[in-house]
Write a protein that holds these residues in place. Structure first.
Motif, PDB file in Angstrom:
ATOM      1  N   UNK A 232      43.190 -26.668  43.712  1.00  0.00           N
ATOM      2  CA  UNK A 232      43.416 -25.758  44.573  1.00  0.00           C
ATOM      3  C   UNK A 232      43.934 -24.635  43.978  1.00  0.00           C
ATOM      4  N   UNK A 233      45.004 -24.531  42.886  1.00  0.00           N
ATOM      5  CA  UNK A 233      45.623 -23.502  42.396  1.00  0.00           C
ATOM      6  C   UNK A 233      44.765 -22.945  41.397  1.00  0.00           C
ATOM      7  N   UNK A 234      43.758 -23.831  40.968  1.00  0.00           N
ATOM      8  CA  UNK A 234      42.831 -23.196  39.815  1.00  0.00           C
ATOM      9  C   UNK A 234      41.695 -22.548  40.524  1.00  0.00           C
ATOM     10  N   UNK A 235      41.225 -23.007  41.416  1.00  0.00           N
ATOM     11  CA  UNK A 235      40.040 -22.356  42.190  1.00  0.00           C
ATOM     12  C   UNK A 235      40.594 -21.125  42.835  1.00  0.00           C
TER      13      UNK A 235
ATOM     14  N   UNK B 136      45.306 -19.985  51.254  1.00  0.00           N
ATOM     15  CA  UNK B 136      44.211 -19.082  51.808  1.00  0.00           C
ATOM     16  C   UNK B 136      42.869 -20.025  51.532  1.00  0.00           C
ATOM     17  N   UNK B 137      42.819 -20.702  50.915  1.00  0.00           N
ATOM     18  CA  UNK B 137      41.491 -21.639  50.735  1.00  0.00           C
ATOM     19  C   UNK B 137      41.001 -22.451  51.804  1.00  0.00           C
ATOM     20  N   UNK B 138      42.002 -23.257  52.534  1.00  0.00           N
ATOM     21  CA  UNK B 138      41.732 -23.814  53.486  1.00  0.00           C
ATOM     22  C   UNK B 138      42.598 -23.659  54.690  1.00  0.00           C
ATOM     23  N   UNK B 139      42.565 -22.627  55.153  1.00  0.00           N
ATOM     24  CA  UNK B 139      43.641 -22.390  56.225  1.00  0.00           C
ATOM     25  C   UNK B 139      43.737 -23.191  57.306  1.00  0.00           C
TER      26      UNK B 139
ATOM     27  N   UNK C 154      33.548 -24.842  51.878  1.00  0.00           N
ATOM     28  CA  UNK C 154      34.237 -23.627  52.247  1.00  0.00           C
ATOM     29  C   UNK C 154      33.936 -22.445  51.709  1.00  0.00           C
ATOM     30  N   UNK C 155      33.783 -22.154  50.313  1.00  0.00           N
ATOM     31  CA  UNK C 155      33.606 -21.123  49.803  1.00  0.00           C
ATOM     32  C   UNK C 155      32.185 -20.930  49.094  1.00  0.00           C
ATOM     33  N   UNK C 156      31.416 -20.134  49.603  1.00  0.00           N
ATOM     34  CA  UNK C 156      29.930 -20.108  48.818  1.00  0.00           C
ATOM     35  C   UNK C 156      30.137 -19.450  47.334  1.00  0.00           C
ATOM     36  N   UNK C 157      31.238 -18.645  47.274  1.00  0.00           N
ATOM     37  CA  UNK C 157      31.422 -18.108  45.848  1.00  0.00           C
ATOM     38  C   UNK C 157      31.463 -18.992  44.790  1.00  0.00           C
TER      39      UNK C 157
END
Length: 145
Positions: free
Chosen positions: A123-126, A136-139, A57-60
């Motif tokens: 999820x919280x660490x990322x 917001x990571x996987x809405x 989901x996040x290329x960053x």
């Protein structure tokens, strides 16, 4: 500093080496049973699958190193106990297994709840690494249908 293990995709276990000329050794479980997995293996698998999902989901997150350590050198602070550590400048996140798992108040056989707690820590660490809210990571994942 605790010895850390990098989270990587699991490869099938190989037979043990040839000892004293007796030939290759087979797994303890035999040929008809699945290989034994430890709690550390299950913990790393949960972190690895969650990280793979978030990387999609996040290329960053490309190039970020995720590691698992038993416990931090200094875990206890005045108001909390570290469960993970984010190193922004090194692009590295370390998860501490014992503080995450040992502070669970679970009954025997509640593996699903333990897996959800480990996933929430990832999820919280990322989210901390990316500077975002964990939701917001996987809405689309938490949308009620």
């Amino acid at each position: 500093m605790p010895r850390s293990r990098r989270v990587a995709p699991r490869s099938p276990r190989r037979l043990a080496r040839d000892r004293h000329g007796r030939g290759m050794r087979s797994p303890v479980t035999g040929p008809h049973l699945p290989l034994l997995s430890t709690r550390l293996d299950d913990f790393e698998l949960t972190i690895g699958t969650t990280v793979s999902y978030l990387r999609g989901l996040w290329p960053e997150l490309e190039g970020v190193v995720f590691e698992v350590a038993q416990a931090p050198a200094e875990a206890i602070h005045d108001d909390h106990i570290d469960r993970w550590k984010v190193y922004h400048d090194e692009r590295r996140i370390v998860f501490f297994r014992l503080p995450i798992v040992r502070f669970l108040r679970l009954q025997e056989g509640e593996d699903r709840d333990e897996k959800l707690l480990v996933e929430s820590c990832v999820f919280r660490a990322v989210a901390d690494f990316l500077g975002r809210d964990p939701w917001e990571l996987a809405p689309g994942r938490y949308r009620h249908l």
